[in-house]
Design an enzyme around this catalytic site. Structure first.
Site, PDB file in Angstrom:
ATOM      1  N   GLY A  47      48.095  75.997 -20.636  1.00  0.00           N
ATOM      2  CA  GLY A  47      48.580  74.572 -21.644  1.00  0.00           C
ATOM      3  C   GLY A  47      49.793  74.739 -22.094  1.00  0.00           C
ATOM      4  N   GLU A  82      45.621  83.470 -23.141  1.00  0.00           N
ATOM      5  CA  GLU A  82      45.194  85.018 -22.391  1.00  0.00           C
ATOM      6  C   GLU A  82      45.555  84.687 -20.914  1.00  0.00           C
ATOM      7  OE1 GLU A  82      41.817  84.016 -20.842  1.00  0.00           O
ATOM      8  OE2 GLU A  82      40.734  86.366 -21.103  1.00  0.00           O
ATOM      9  N   ASP A  87      43.354  77.568 -28.743  1.00  0.00           N
ATOM     10  CA  ASP A  87      41.932  77.838 -28.578  1.00  0.00           C
ATOM     11  C   ASP A  87      42.183  78.556 -29.522  1.00  0.00           C
ATOM     12  OD1 ASP A  87      41.669  75.589 -26.173  1.00  0.00           O
ATOM     13  OD2 ASP A  87      41.810  77.555 -24.664  1.00  0.00           O
ATOM     14  N   ARG A 122      24.828  55.383 -35.627  1.00  0.00           N
ATOM     15  CA  ARG A 122      24.915  55.888 -34.227  1.00  0.00           C
ATOM     16  C   ARG A 122      24.983  56.721 -34.616  1.00  0.00           C
ATOM     17  NH1 ARG A 122      29.094  51.726 -31.733  1.00  0.00           N
ATOM     18  NH2 ARG A 122      27.259  50.177 -31.019  1.00  0.00           N
ATOM     19  N   MET A 166      38.135  70.778 -27.458  1.00  0.00           N
ATOM     20  CA  MET A 166      38.405  72.023 -26.077  1.00  0.00           C
ATOM     21  C   MET A 166      37.997  72.725 -26.542  1.00  0.00           C
ATOM     22  SD  MET A 166      42.182  70.608 -24.902  1.00  0.00           S
ATOM     23  CE  MET A 166      41.573  69.327 -23.387  1.00  0.00           C
ATOM     24  N   GLY A 167      38.530  74.017 -26.035  1.00  0.00           N
ATOM     25  CA  GLY A 167      38.602  75.476 -26.974  1.00  0.00           C
ATOM     26  C   GLY A 167      38.076  76.368 -25.718  1.00  0.00           C
ATOM     27  N   GLU A 223      34.036  72.042 -25.338  1.00  0.00           N
ATOM     28  CA  GLU A 223      33.447  71.743 -24.678  1.00  0.00           C
ATOM     29  C   GLU A 223      32.972  73.050 -23.641  1.00  0.00           C
ATOM     30  OE1 GLU A 223      37.240  71.249 -22.621  1.00  0.00           O
ATOM     31  OE2 GLU A 223      38.287  73.558 -23.335  1.00  0.00           O
ATOM     32  N   GLN A 230      44.418  66.378 -28.294  1.00  0.00           N
ATOM     33  CA  GLN A 230      43.835  67.716 -29.493  1.00  0.00           C
ATOM     34  C   GLN A 230      45.462  68.929 -28.865  1.00  0.00           C
ATOM     35  OE1 GLN A 230      39.556  69.232 -29.068  1.00  0.00           O
ATOM     36  NE2 GLN A 230      40.397  67.743 -27.713  1.00  0.00           N
TER      37      GLN A 230
HETATM   38  O1  F6P Z   1      43.379  75.874 -23.120  1.00  0.00           O
HETATM   39  C1  F6P Z   1      43.948  75.349 -23.231  1.00  0.00           C
HETATM   40  C2  F6P Z   1      43.305  73.848 -23.175  1.00  0.00           C
HETATM   41  O2  F6P Z   1      43.232  72.540 -23.250  1.00  0.00           O
HETATM   42  C3  F6P Z   1      41.578  74.136 -22.665  1.00  0.00           C
HETATM   43  O3  F6P Z   1      41.175  73.944 -24.320  1.00  0.00           O
HETATM   44  C4  F6P Z   1      41.326  73.279 -21.836  1.00  0.00           C
HETATM   45  O4  F6P Z   1      39.573  73.603 -21.247  1.00  0.00           O
HETATM   46  C5  F6P Z   1      41.925  73.209 -20.831  1.00  0.00           C
HETATM   47  O5  F6P Z   1      43.036  74.022 -21.656  1.00  0.00           O
HETATM   48  C6  F6P Z   1      42.760  72.473 -20.006  1.00  0.00           C
HETATM   49  O6  F6P Z   1      43.621  72.438 -19.331  1.00  0.00           O
HETATM   50  P1  F6P Z   1      44.428  71.261 -17.811  1.00  0.00           P
HETATM   51  O7  F6P Z   1      45.579  71.413 -18.942  1.00  0.00           O
HETATM   52  O8  F6P Z   1      44.319  72.312 -16.706  1.00  0.00           O
HETATM   53  O9  F6P Z   1      43.006  70.572 -18.122  1.00  0.00           O
END
Ligand code: F6P
Length: 346
Positions: A10, A103, A127, A162, A169-170, A222, A278
């Protein structure tokens, strides 16, 4: 010397700062720098390269994303893919690779290093989950983006009494949720490292109500697992389908949790999913500096033939760690960090 550079996995803010740093430092060394397009994909098939010159990297420091583009392609999962990578490196006389990724990309780098490609890794990801480095670039920008959004959400949540459940994400760690939640003064932070249940969550919200706070901001990672029924452990919430690397995609816990909170407490609860916001946009000053230091150091590592290693931040110093260290496990949020956040819950 001919150096190839690729960005895999990503995207994140700061990738262009690394590309610029490697190119400028490499050119100063008198080397040729080849950009490899779309991650490992650019080393498969006929290969896809773009020569990087001074003008190619001019003005990219402040740009988000990656000018080389990226992919989640895993050559080991594509028939013949890994051999094509090895063949392309040889055929094109690439002396060393700079592999910028998360990673998963570091794990692949280790495999290619073991198969004879001289390479160095540069850790990136919003992340912040890569073992072996104190921080990854992209994280600071993502946290700032999430914090700014949560700051804005406060006024509307308060005006309407509310509960806003903000999903960030993460991946399988809670770094973004922890840092953005702490920075924005959120009322509850839920992360995978610290499993919790609907009952405990609702108690926090109800206690706030009892002290005259009729709104709550709940930040949920997430990858959080929340026990929604008494006696039943929580599980991941997935989106349909898999990514290009064949991995399942996390997402949807915010929506599930908001619904359950509303059912249980009677307070109006709405989900807000931050998603790719993000990952997008211009890198923060911190990320530009970190990514630039990483890039320059990666070239120094190649000069010193420190292959099979990853650039890392330890304290305030840039250093190198073996790739296997980076690939062996995820870096998770320590319990004492969570305890600091807990002080401000409710
Ligand atoms: O690793 C970065 C990240 O943005 C994560 O936080 C998220 O779960 C994932 O990539 C989303 O990936 P994609 O671009 O495949 O939707």
């Amino acid at each position: 010397m001919r150096i190839g550079i690729l960005t895999g996995g990503g995207d994140c803010p700061g990738l262009n700062a690394v590309i610029r740093a490697v190119t400028r430092k490499g050119l100063k060394e008198g080397w040729e720098i080849w950009g490899i397009v779309e991650g490992w994909r650019g080393l498969m098939g006929d290969g896809w390269f773009e020569p990087l010159r001074l003008e190619s990297v001019s003005g990219i420091l402040r740009r988000g994303g990656t000018v080389l583009r990226t992919s989640r392609d895993n050559p080991f999962k594509i028939p013949g893919g890994a051999d094509e990578v090895l063949a392309n490196v040889k055929k094109n006389k690439i002396d060393a690779l700079v592999v910028v990724g998360g990673e998963g990309t570091m794990k692949l780098s280790k495999k290619f290093f073991d198969r004879g490609i001289p390479l160095v890794g540069v850790p990136k990801t919003i992340d912040n989950d890569i073992w072996g480095t104190d921080l990854t670039f992209g994280f600071d920008t993502a946290v700032n983006t999430a914090m700014e959004v949560i700051d804005k959400l406060h006024s509307t949540a308060e005006s309407h009494n509310r509960v806003l459940v903000v999903e960030v994400m993460g991946h399988y760690t809670g770094w973004i949720a922890w840092a953005a939640g702490l920075a924005s003064g959120s009322d509850l932070i839920i992360i995978p490292e610290h499993p919790t249940g609907l009952k405990e969550i609702c108690e926090v919200i109800e206690a706030r109500f009892a002290r005259g706070k009729y709104f709550s901001i709940v930040v949920v990672a997430e990858g959080a697992k929340i026990s929604l029924e008494k006696g039943k452990p929580g599980d991941y919430i997935w989106q349909p389908g898999t990514d290009a690397a064949g991995h399942p995609r996390l997402g949807g816990i915010g929506e599930v949790l908001a619904k359950k909170i509303e059912e249980k407490t009677g307070f109006e609860a709405r989900p807000v999913t931050l998603g790719y916001i993000q990952r997008g946009g211009s890198p923060s000053a911190f990320d530009r500096v970190l990514a630039t230091r990483f890039g320059v150091f990666a070239v120094e590592m190649i000069k010193g033939k420190k292959f099979g290693q990853m650039v890392a931040l330890k304290g305030t110093e840039i250093t190198a760690v073996p790739l296997e260290e980076a690939a062996k496990q995820l870096k998770t949020v320590p319990e004492e960090y969570y305890k600091t956040a807990e002080v401000f819950f409710g």
